[in-house]
Design a protein around this motif. Structure first.
Motif, PDB file in Angstrom:
ATOM      1  N   HIS A  94       0.848  -1.191   0.000  1.00 14.89           N
ATOM      2  CA  HIS A  94       0.000   0.000   0.000  1.00 14.89           C
ATOM      3  C   HIS A  94       0.884   1.241   0.000  1.00 14.89           C
ATOM      4  O   HIS A  94       1.930   1.268   0.664  1.00 14.89           O
ATOM      5  CB  HIS A  94      -0.918   0.017   1.222  1.00 14.89           C
ATOM      6  CG  HIS A  94      -1.833   1.207   1.272  1.00 14.89           C
ATOM      7  ND1 HIS A  94      -3.009   1.272   0.558  1.00 14.89           N
ATOM      8  CD2 HIS A  94      -1.717   2.392   1.927  1.00 14.89           C
ATOM      9  CE1 HIS A  94      -3.589   2.444   0.789  1.00 14.89           C
ATOM     10  NE2 HIS A  94      -2.826   3.135   1.610  1.00 14.89           N
ATOM     11  N   PRO A  99      -5.644   6.597   0.246  1.00 21.00           N
ATOM     12  CA  PRO A  99      -6.393   6.356   1.486  1.00 21.00           C
ATOM     13  C   PRO A  99      -6.273   4.901   1.937  1.00 21.00           C
ATOM     14  O   PRO A  99      -6.083   3.990   1.135  1.00 21.00           O
ATOM     15  CB  PRO A  99      -7.839   6.686   1.086  1.00 21.00           C
ATOM     16  CG  PRO A  99      -7.737   7.519  -0.142  1.00 21.00           C
ATOM     17  CD  PRO A  99      -6.505   7.070  -0.853  1.00 21.00           C
ATOM     18  N   ASP A 101      -8.333   2.656   2.462  1.00 23.19           N
ATOM     19  CA  ASP A 101      -9.738   2.321   2.261  1.00 23.19           C
ATOM     20  C   ASP A 101     -10.068   0.878   2.639  1.00 23.19           C
ATOM     21  O   ASP A 101     -11.231   0.487   2.652  1.00 23.19           O
ATOM     22  CB  ASP A 101     -10.158   2.602   0.816  1.00 23.19           C
ATOM     23  CG  ASP A 101      -9.220   1.976  -0.212  1.00 23.19           C
ATOM     24  OD1 ASP A 101      -8.367   1.150   0.181  1.00 23.19           O
ATOM     25  OD2 ASP A 101      -9.347   2.311  -1.395  1.00 23.19           O
ATOM     26  N   TRP A 102      -9.076   0.096   2.982  1.00 25.73           N
ATOM     27  CA  TRP A 102      -9.284  -1.283   3.436  1.00 25.73           C
ATOM     28  C   TRP A 102      -9.385  -1.381   4.959  1.00 25.73           C
ATOM     29  O   TRP A 102      -9.548  -2.469   5.498  1.00 25.73           O
ATOM     30  CB  TRP A 102      -8.154  -2.177   2.922  1.00 25.73           C
ATOM     31  CG  TRP A 102      -6.785  -1.561   3.030  1.00 25.73           C
ATOM     32  CD1 TRP A 102      -6.198  -0.693   2.150  1.00 25.73           C
ATOM     33  CD2 TRP A 102      -5.834  -1.764   4.080  1.00 25.73           C
ATOM     34  NE1 TRP A 102      -4.936  -0.335   2.586  1.00 25.73           N
ATOM     35  CE2 TRP A 102      -4.685  -0.979   3.750  1.00 25.73           C
ATOM     36  CE3 TRP A 102      -5.820  -2.526   5.241  1.00 25.73           C
ATOM     37  CZ2 TRP A 102      -3.554  -0.933   4.576  1.00 25.73           C
ATOM     38  CZ3 TRP A 102      -4.702  -2.490   6.056  1.00 25.73           C
ATOM     39  CH2 TRP A 102      -3.587  -1.705   5.713  1.00 25.73           C
ATOM     40  N   GLU A 129      -5.084  10.061   7.704  1.00 22.48           N
ATOM     41  CA  GLU A 129      -5.619   8.713   7.509  1.00 22.48           C
ATOM     42  C   GLU A 129      -5.264   7.816   8.693  1.00 22.48           C
ATOM     43  O   GLU A 129      -6.082   7.009   9.152  1.00 22.48           O
ATOM     44  CB  GLU A 129      -5.075   8.103   6.213  1.00 22.48           C
ATOM     45  CG  GLU A 129      -5.914   8.382   4.995  1.00 22.48           C
ATOM     46  CD  GLU A 129      -7.287   7.727   5.103  1.00 22.48           C
ATOM     47  OE1 GLU A 129      -7.424   6.527   4.812  1.00 22.48           O
ATOM     48  OE2 GLU A 129      -8.236   8.433   5.504  1.00 22.48           O
ATOM     49  N   ARG A 132      -7.587   8.686  11.367  1.00 27.31           N
ATOM     50  CA  ARG A 132      -8.946   8.188  11.124  1.00 27.31           C
ATOM     51  C   ARG A 132      -9.127   6.752  11.604  1.00 27.31           C
ATOM     52  O   ARG A 132     -10.173   6.400  12.152  1.00 27.31           O
ATOM     53  CB  ARG A 132      -9.260   8.273   9.621  1.00 27.31           C
ATOM     54  CG  ARG A 132     -10.662   7.800   9.242  1.00 27.31           C
ATOM     55  CD  ARG A 132     -10.880   7.794   7.736  1.00 27.31           C
ATOM     56  NE  ARG A 132     -10.046   6.794   7.067  1.00 27.31           N
ATOM     57  CZ  ARG A 132     -10.342   5.478   6.997  1.00 27.31           C
ATOM     58  NH1 ARG A 132     -11.449   5.015   7.566  1.00 27.31           N
ATOM     59  NH2 ARG A 132      -9.546   4.648   6.346  1.00 27.31           N
TER      60      ARG A 132
END
Length: 235
Positions: A94, A99, A101-102, A129, A132
């Motif tokens: 990654h 993002p 996103d996973w 991120e 988050r």
């Protein structure tokens, strides 16, 4: 010199050499890794995200201490080495420019981001991120090159963030950001973090037997790394 590091997985070229270097070497095994693990605190029963996990050296320690580890790296070879070294972990390729996103929001207890901040172009976005995905009460631990050491080596305007290229002693060619400490602090704040602790580590005593000159320098000069523990800003 371009004002970005870019998406090239630089460490892929020397991933296997890096594993040999980092496993027992002074800078990783006796300096940065102990400092980061200390700042993370107790990890038993917790889910830890190992961002820019490299060859799994930190992840192996975390699993040994009872953590569930998720990890990612830009380098496919580093991810392969992590999977081989830490079969209990879950690793993927990654890019921090994209993002996470996973991963759902508030899904991990701790984030480790060791010695990789310098390779990210949009650091605020990447840090946001990581913020988050942290659960309330969680923490981010990051380490980076000490900016004073960078300035002493490269000169120029300490306060001017810029991309530089170096060839390290093993012939590894790297490109990364030089930036002042106040910028790292500001980026963490903008991403939604409060700094809880900032440490300038010193190597463990046994490191003196590996490289006496480096041990002396790192115990007396700000030329190595620094580490930060930051928590989500609740305000």
């Amino acid at each position: 010199m371009p004002d970005r590091v870019g998406p090239d997985p630089q460490y892929d070229v020397f991933a296997d050499e890096f594993l040999e270097h980092g496993r027992d070497g002074l800078y990783n095994a006796h300096y940065d890794r102990p400092a980061c693990l200390d700042l993370l605190g107790g990890v038993a029963g917790k889910t830890v995200l190992d961002a820019a996990c490299g060859p799994g050296l930190y992840a192996a320690e975390l699993v040994d201490r009872g953590a569930s580890v998720l990890g990612f790296d830009l380098s496919p070879r580093m991810v392969e080495l992590s999977r081989r070294r830490v079969p209990a972990g879950s690793f993927r390729v990654h890019d921090l420019a994209a993002p996470l996103d996973w991963l759902p929001a508030e899904s991990v207890d701790l984030v480790l981001f060791a010695l990789a901040l310098e390779y990210v172009d949009d650091r605020v976005r990447a840090l946001a991120e990581l913020r988050r995905v942290l659960r309330p009460g969680g923490a981010l631990v990051l380490s980076r090159l000490h900016p004073t050491g960078d300035w002493l080596r490269h000169g120029g305007n300490y306060f001017e963030a810029r991309v530089i290229e170096e060839v390290w002693s093993r012939g590894w060619h790297v490109r990364y950001w030089l930036s002042p400490l106040e910028q790292t602090c500001a980026e963490l704040r903008e991403a939604g973090f409060l700094i809880e602790r900032l440490v300038e580590p010193r190597p463990q005593p046994e490191a003196a037997a590996i490289n006496a000159d480096a041990y002396r320098r790192l115990t007396s000069e700000p030329t190595g790394f620094l580490a930060i523990r930051a928590i989500p800003d609740p305000r």
